[in-house]
Design an enzyme around this catalytic site. Structure first.
Site, PDB file in Angstrom:
ATOM      1  N   GLY A 216      -1.601 -52.246   5.627  1.00  0.00           N
ATOM      2  CA  GLY A 216      -1.586 -53.361   6.559  1.00  0.00           C
ATOM      3  C   GLY A 216      -0.190 -53.493   7.140  1.00  0.00           C
ATOM      4  O   GLY A 216       0.744 -52.795   6.735  1.00  0.00           O
TER       5      GLY A 216
ATOM      6  N   LYS B 259       8.469 -53.897  14.634  1.00  0.00           N
ATOM      7  CA  LYS B 259       8.824 -53.213  13.397  1.00  0.00           C
ATOM      8  C   LYS B 259      10.131 -53.819  12.903  1.00  0.00           C
ATOM      9  O   LYS B 259      11.103 -53.914  13.653  1.00  0.00           O
ATOM     10  CB  LYS B 259       8.975 -51.708  13.633  1.00  0.00           C
ATOM     11  CG  LYS B 259       9.027 -50.876  12.356  1.00  0.00           C
ATOM     12  CD  LYS B 259       8.922 -49.395  12.693  1.00  0.00           C
ATOM     13  CE  LYS B 259       8.844 -48.539  11.438  1.00  0.00           C
ATOM     14  NZ  LYS B 259       8.680 -47.092  11.772  1.00  0.00           N
TER      15      LYS B 259
ATOM     16  N   ARG C  36      -5.932 -48.728  14.488  1.00  0.00           N
ATOM     17  CA  ARG C  36      -5.775 -47.432  13.837  1.00  0.00           C
ATOM     18  C   ARG C  36      -7.106 -46.932  13.283  1.00  0.00           C
ATOM     19  O   ARG C  36      -8.052 -47.706  13.108  1.00  0.00           O
ATOM     20  CB  ARG C  36      -4.761 -47.555  12.697  1.00  0.00           C
ATOM     21  CG  ARG C  36      -3.378 -48.008  13.130  1.00  0.00           C
ATOM     22  CD  ARG C  36      -2.652 -48.666  11.967  1.00  0.00           C
ATOM     23  NE  ARG C  36      -1.239 -48.860  12.224  1.00  0.00           N
ATOM     24  CZ  ARG C  36      -0.717 -49.905  12.848  1.00  0.00           C
ATOM     25  NH1 ARG C  36      -1.505 -50.870  13.305  1.00  0.00           N
ATOM     26  NH2 ARG C  36       0.598 -50.005  13.009  1.00  0.00           N
TER      27      ARG C  36
ATOM     28  N   ASP D 204      -3.323 -44.176   9.045  1.00  0.00           N
ATOM     29  CA  ASP D 204      -2.810 -45.416   9.614  1.00  0.00           C
ATOM     30  C   ASP D 204      -1.772 -45.151  10.702  1.00  0.00           C
ATOM     31  O   ASP D 204      -1.272 -46.099  11.322  1.00  0.00           O
ATOM     32  CB  ASP D 204      -2.213 -46.314   8.526  1.00  0.00           C
ATOM     33  CG  ASP D 204      -1.093 -45.642   7.755  1.00  0.00           C
ATOM     34  OD1 ASP D 204      -1.305 -44.523   7.259  1.00  0.00           O
ATOM     35  OD2 ASP D 204       0.001 -46.225   7.653  1.00  0.00           O
ATOM     36  N   ASN D 205      -1.464 -43.867  10.956  1.00  0.00           N
ATOM     37  CA  ASN D 205      -0.513 -43.527  12.013  1.00  0.00           C
ATOM     38  C   ASN D 205      -1.184 -42.876  13.221  1.00  0.00           C
ATOM     39  O   ASN D 205      -0.501 -42.345  14.090  1.00  0.00           O
ATOM     40  CB  ASN D 205       0.573 -42.586  11.472  1.00  0.00           C
ATOM     41  CG  ASN D 205       1.574 -43.313  10.594  1.00  0.00           C
ATOM     42  OD1 ASN D 205       1.789 -44.509  10.768  1.00  0.00           O
ATOM     43  ND2 ASN D 205       2.165 -42.612   9.659  1.00  0.00           N
TER      44      ASN D 205
ATOM     45  N   ASP E 174       5.105 -45.125  15.721  1.00  0.00           N
ATOM     46  CA  ASP E 174       5.581 -45.298  14.352  1.00  0.00           C
ATOM     47  C   ASP E 174       6.280 -44.035  13.865  1.00  0.00           C
ATOM     48  O   ASP E 174       5.850 -43.366  12.934  1.00  0.00           O
ATOM     49  CB  ASP E 174       4.431 -45.672  13.414  1.00  0.00           C
ATOM     50  CG  ASP E 174       4.945 -46.394  12.162  1.00  0.00           C
ATOM     51  OD1 ASP E 174       6.131 -46.784  12.149  1.00  0.00           O
ATOM     52  OD2 ASP E 174       4.177 -46.567  11.207  1.00  0.00           O
TER      53      ASP E 174
END
Length: 486
Positions: A89, A129, A202, A269-270, A279
């Site tokens: 998450g 981020k 994602r 998740d990327n 990311d």
């Protein structure tokens, strides 16, 4: 001055419901020093008119932009190096805003990557981020090192210059905290970053819903993603949506390879549903042709090595397909997955043509050009780096005199080169007038090797000298405009 009249807020993630994200509060940073302000990206969404004070208020203190609900930490799971992790998450970021792109402002790299112009007024996200802890931070501090932020700024700028679908780094603000990190010298400076991209949904967003057996959430996600990002797909058509995501992922992967880029951490998740890279962690560009080259020191098995990136993306797509089995039959999902290989090869040929600045001559000739290009890079090894070949021979025959009089003239000989040149000269140059740009009068292209990144960071770290970074970004922007397909 506030946001421009063209600014159009459209927060749509909340349409999914409260089970997909959590309202969070940003960190209260001791300082907010504006370091990077990307007005070219900001202008595409009506934010370039903000004063520096307003910019800091929205992207350092995260006062909500007009019409935005406030920060949301998105929930997702993911496979990390093929080990499932249900404890992911947004742990140090959040969705800060969603807004519409100004018609006609779509990035040229996005248009080329898709093969045609996308519908105008795309929905775009502002994601952060380093903005503080969230319910998904686990033991992390929710922060971003300034060095990490600088590396992301550079990676996104280089990829955009090469025509690769990428997020754009909108803002980087230094935050005045000393951070402890186990894998780099500490304490180190801190920052908060904001990226602009098409979607932050994602593969792992679907994985979380499937993990809990929530067919209703998968159906909601399918319709949300279809309607907002792949509107050509029919309502409720999960295999059709997978087909669209497979195609976008194939385009992205092909352009990474044509750029000589190694993502480093291709976890589920990327990867997102719109086929953009984002990311950026332990990325690298190839120093020279090396299929086994890895970007992450901890990738001991070479799982995400340069030449294994298509395999990694396909594996991740199979995990997404597994989630969609809750709402669709296996056979059409399998058919959609099977489209990845052919789509990747088609996109790779197209990417090599684009990088070499020549027009298509048909599948057989285009394949021959790609094969001979790779054979030349393989034969030359450390003698020729990846990027200089595409610089010297951009626009094919039109660059002959320039290439054969340049600093690598002695390397342009031999059987592999002869085969490459024959295949290249079969193809007509695509807008050879681009060679008139001063970028092509330079002996060497812009590259982004790790020693240069470390030098840029050292100037910031030791002398607070940001000029090497600023100058690099200016040169990368010049490269982007010189090669631009628009």
């Amino acid at each position: 001055m506030p946001v421009s009249p063209e600014y159009r807020p459209d927060p749509r993630f909340s349409d999914l419901g409260p089970e997909f994200g959590d309202s969070v509060a940003p960190a209260d940073f001791p300082e907010t020093i504006l370091r990077i302000r990307n007005d070219r990206a900001a202008a595409t969404v009506g934010l370039a008119t903000l004063t520096d004070a307003e910019w800091i208020a929205h992207f350092g203190r995260f006062q909500p932009l007009p019409g935005q609900p406030g920060p949301i930490a998105m929930r997702y799971h993911g496979h990390q190096f093929r080990t499932y992790n249900p404890d992911l998450g947004d742990g140090r970021g959040f969705l800060a805003a969603q807004l519409r792109e100004i018609p006609g402002a779509q990035a040229a790299s996005d248009r080329v990557a898709s093969g045609s112009a996308q519908p105008e007024s795309r929905l775009l996200d502002l994601g952060t981020k380093g903005s503080g802890t969230t319910p998904w931070s686990r033991s992390g501090d929710g922060r971003l090192t300034l060095k990490g932020g600088v590396r992301e700024v550079l990676a996104a700028a280089m990829l955009e210059a090469q025509g690769v679908p990428t997020c754009r780094i909108l803002s980087l603000i230094e935050t005045g905290e000393d951070l402890e990190r186990g894998d780099e010298p500490s304490p180190t400076r801190s920052a908060v970053m904001v990226r602009l991209q098409h979607s932050h949904i994602r593969f792992g967003t679907f994985q979380r819903a499937a993990f809990f057996g929530r067919k209703d959430q998968i159906e909601t996600l399918v319709e949300h993603v279809r309607g907002l990002y792949h509107p050509a797909v029919a309502e409720g058509d999960a295999p059709g949506l997978l087909t669209a995501i497979v195609a976008a992922s194939a385009r992205l992967t092909a352009r990474w390879v044509a750029a000589g880029f190694v993502h480093g951490v291709l976890n589920t998740d990327n990867l997102n549903v719109t086929g953009e890279s984002f990311d950026y962690g332990p990325w690298r560009w190839l120093p020279f042709y090396d299929p086994a080259f890895t970007a992450a020191y901890f990738d001991q098995s070479g799982l995400y090595a340069f030449a294994r990136q298509p395999e990694a993306v396909f594996w991740n797509l199979t995990q997404l397909a597994g989630c969609l089995k809750l709402v669709a039959d296996v056979e059409p999902l399998t058919e959609a997955l099977n489209g990845f290989g052919p789509a990747y090869i088609r996109e790779l040929r197209a990417a090599f043509l684009e990088r070499l600045g020549v027009r298509s001559l048909g599948e057989a000739a285009d394949q021959r050009l790609m094969d001979t290009t790779l054979a030349l890079l393989r034969e030359k090894g450390e003698a020729i780096r990846w990027e200089p070949l595409f610089h010297d021979w951009f626009a094919g025959f039109s660059s002959s005199a320039r290439a054969l009089a340049g600093p690598r003239a002695k390397d342009w000989q031999g059987k592999a080169f002869d085969a490459f040149r024959f295949a290249l000269f079969e193809h007509e140059p695509d807008r050879p007038e681009r060679l008139e740009d001063p970028v092509f009068a330079r002996p060497d292209p812009e590259e982004l090797r790790i020693d240069e990144v470390e030098t840029i960071w050292a100037s910031i770290d030791t002398a607070d000298d940001w000029s090497p970074l600023s100058e690099k970004l200016v040169r990368l922007e010049a490269t982007r405009t010189a090669r631009s397909p628009s």
